[in-house]
Motif scaffolding. Structure first.
Motif, short mmCIF file in Angstrom:
data_model
loop_
_atom_site.label_atom_id
_atom_site.label_comp_id
_atom_site.label_asym_id
_atom_site.label_seq_id
_atom_site.Cartn_x
_atom_site.Cartn_y
_atom_site.Cartn_z
N PRO A 1 -2.66 -10.20 -1.81
CA PRO A 1 -1.52 -8.85 -2.10
C PRO A 1 -0.43 -9.77 -2.77
O PRO A 1 -0.24 -10.33 -2.77
CB PRO A 1 -1.16 -9.68 -0.35
N ILE A 2 0.01 -8.23 -3.25
CA ILE A 2 1.39 -8.19 -4.14
C ILE A 2 2.26 -8.10 -3.58
O ILE A 2 2.27 -7.23 -2.11
CB ILE A 2 0.83 -7.59 -5.28
N PRO A 3 3.37 -8.30 -3.61
CA PRO A 3 4.61 -8.20 -2.90
C PRO A 3 4.88 -6.47 -3.26
O PRO A 3 4.98 -6.02 -3.76
CB PRO A 3 6.34 -8.34 -3.63
N HIS A 4 6.22 -5.98 -1.75
CA HIS A 4 6.01 -4.67 -1.83
C HIS A 4 6.97 -4.39 -2.71
O HIS A 4 7.06 -2.77 -3.36
CB HIS A 4 7.08 -4.73 -0.12
N PHE A 5 7.60 -5.16 -3.16
CA PHE A 5 8.87 -4.70 -4.15
C PHE A 5 9.76 -3.44 -3.36
O PHE A 5 9.76 -2.01 -4.14
CB PHE A 5 7.89 -4.08 -5.04
N ASN A 6 10.33 -3.31 -2.45
CA ASN A 6 10.85 -2.01 -1.42
C ASN A 6 12.07 -2.80 -1.48
O ASN A 6 13.02 -2.33 -0.35
CB ASN A 6 10.25 -2.04 -0.58
N THR A 7 13.08 -2.72 -2.60
CA THR A 7 14.81 -3.78 -2.32
C THR A 7 16.00 -2.83 -3.27
O THR A 7 14.85 -2.77 -4.28
CB THR A 7 14.43 -4.67 -1.68
N GLY A 8 16.38 -2.71 -2.74
CA GLY A 8 17.64 -2.65 -3.57
C GLY A 8 17.56 -1.15 -4.51
O GLY A 8 16.98 0.12 -4.07
N LYS A 9 18.36 -1.01 -5.06
CA LYS A 9 18.44 0.88 -5.84
C LYS A 9 17.70 -0.07 -7.87
O LYS A 9 17.71 1.44 -8.80
CB LYS A 9 20.00 0.69 -6.89
N LYS B 1 -8.42 -2.99 -1.51
CA LYS B 1 -7.31 -1.49 -1.41
C LYS B 1 -6.20 -2.39 -0.86
O LYS B 1 -6.13 -3.05 -0.44
CB LYS B 1 -7.33 -0.37 -1.55
N GLN B 2 -4.85 -1.79 -1.55
CA GLN B 2 -3.51 -2.71 -0.97
C GLN B 2 -2.84 -1.27 -1.37
O GLN B 2 -2.49 -0.70 -2.25
CB GLN B 2 -2.91 -3.41 -1.28
N GLU B 3 -2.14 -1.08 0.31
CA GLU B 3 -1.20 0.43 -0.09
C GLU B 3 -0.01 -0.76 -0.58
O GLU B 3 0.40 -1.07 0.79
CB GLU B 3 -1.55 1.65 1.46
N ARG B 4 1.43 -0.03 -0.42
CA ARG B 4 2.75 -0.56 -0.54
C ARG B 4 3.47 0.14 0.59
O ARG B 4 3.01 0.68 1.52
CB ARG B 4 3.44 0.23 -1.85
N GLY B 5 4.03 -1.69 1.23
CA GLY B 5 4.39 -1.50 2.31
C GLY B 5 3.42 -2.06 3.43
O GLY B 5 3.83 -2.20 4.69
N GLU B 6 2.34 -2.87 2.68
CA GLU B 6 1.11 -3.14 3.47
C GLU B 6 1.26 -4.84 3.05
O GLU B 6 0.73 -4.25 1.52
CB GLU B 6 -0.08 -2.67 3.82
N SER B 7 0.52 -5.41 3.81
CA SER B 7 1.05 -7.08 3.74
C SER B 7 -1.05 -7.58 3.64
O SER B 7 -0.67 -9.14 3.38
CB SER B 7 1.80 -8.08 4.34
N ILE B 8 -1.73 -6.87 3.29
CA ILE B 8 -3.39 -7.17 3.85
C ILE B 8 -3.95 -6.30 2.59
O ILE B 8 -4.14 -5.34 2.55
CB ILE B 8 -3.67 -6.85 4.82
N ILE B 9 -4.72 -7.32 2.54
CA ILE B 9 -6.03 -5.97 1.38
C ILE B 9 -6.71 -5.48 2.56
O ILE B 9 -7.84 -5.92 3.23
CB ILE B 9 -6.67 -7.29 0.88
N THR B 10 -7.51 -4.72 2.35
CA THR B 10 -8.85 -4.19 3.21
C THR B 10 -9.25 -3.91 2.02
O THR B 10 -9.00 -3.42 0.79
CB THR B 10 -8.01 -2.92 3.55
N HIS B 11 -10.48 -2.93 2.67
CA HIS B 11 -12.21 -2.83 1.85
C HIS B 11 -12.44 -1.45 1.69
O HIS B 11 -11.55 -0.92 2.94
CB HIS B 11 -13.51 -2.98 2.54
#
Length: 271
Positions: free
Chosen positions: A16-24, A221-231
């Motif tokens: 998985p890749i990081p969420h990148f969901n912090t700051g402005k 796939k990975q949805e942003r906000g999730e920390s795992i890869i799913t099929h």
């Protein structure tokens, strides 16, 4: 990434890749770049071996180092102490290295609309992958379908010698394109969308679709906000899935697809 035998067609699970969901700080571009490079090792190699050297003011060295530390922690690489490119730990700092290549004109929301707010459109990728460094390896296009049609009509094509094609703005409709005897296979789809603006360009939804290809044709796939890869289940329609996502009522949506030229593997070179 070491591939494994897998009769189900998924291959080794991606990391998985990081969420990148912090700051402005605008984070959509760096999230997309992470997905493209972490999802395809040949793109990493193309960037790592570009003809000009890495520069402190560039993005490549910083981001390859960041991806290595954030996505492949199990395989640590020591950063030379005297290197001007250090290992970044804060996600906003990683984003700033990529955002430095956002075209200045993309700041005009009256002209570019939501793309100016989220700092993500095709102009960013033209600046990240300039012809001076990637003329023989990477093409950035706004439509894979139109590029193929132009080539088939006998017009000059910038796809002829390319290993990788990055299509920005067009939703993929099929997994393979043939041009002058070469087959390009879809490997990665990054979708960024925001239903409404809330004042923070770091607030958006995103989905990362990836597959290994070369016989491993089922998607992960990975949805942003999730920390795992799913099929994606074998019966799921990837392209219908993508269309459903893109057709939702959103203030902003961008689709970035990565196609790879399929080549015969020379077994002898690995002996």
């Amino acid at each position: 990434m070491l591939q494994t035998e897998d009769q189900t067609g998924y291959g080794t699970l991606f990391y998985p890749i990081p969420h990148f969901n912090t700051g402005k700080v605008p984070l959509a571009l760096v999230w997309t770049v992470f997905g493209m490079i972490a999802g395809y090792s040949e793109l990493w190699h193309v960037i790592d071996t570009k003809p000009t050297s890495f520069n402190w003011s560039g993005w490549e060295g910083w981001i390859l180092t960041a991806i290595q530390s954030k996505c492949f922690e199990f395989d640590p690489i020591t950063v030379e102490r005297r290197s001007p490119i250090s290992k970044l730990t804060r996600l906003p700092d990683m984003a700033s290295k990529v955002n430095a290549f956002v075209p200045p004109e993309l700041g005009d929301e009256e002209v570019f609309g939501s793309a100016a707010f989220y700092k993500l459109d095709i102009n960013c990728f033209w600046r990240l992958f300039p012809a001076a460094d990637y003329s023989s390896t990477v093409a950035v296009v706004d439509s894979m379908e139109e590029s193929i049609m132009e080539a088939m009509a006998g017009e000059p094509s910038n796809l002829d010698s390319k290993k990788i094609v990055i299509a920005v703005g067009e939703a993929p409709t099929r997994g393979h394109h043939t041009i002058r005897g070469s087959v390009f296979e879809l490997r990665i789809v990054c979708i960024v969308r925001a239903k409404e603006r809330d004042g923070r360009p770091s607030h958006y939804d995103a989905i990362w679709y990836i597959q290994h290809g070369d016989g491993f044709s089922h998607w992960q796939k990975q949805e942003r906000g999730e920390s795992i890869i799913t099929h994606l289940l074998p019966g799921e329609d990837l392209y219908g899935n993508i269309q459903d996502v893109l057709e939702e009522d959103c203030d902003f949506v961008e689709c970035v697809s990565v196609y790879v030229r399929q080549e015969d593997i020379n077994v002898n070179q690995w002996r």
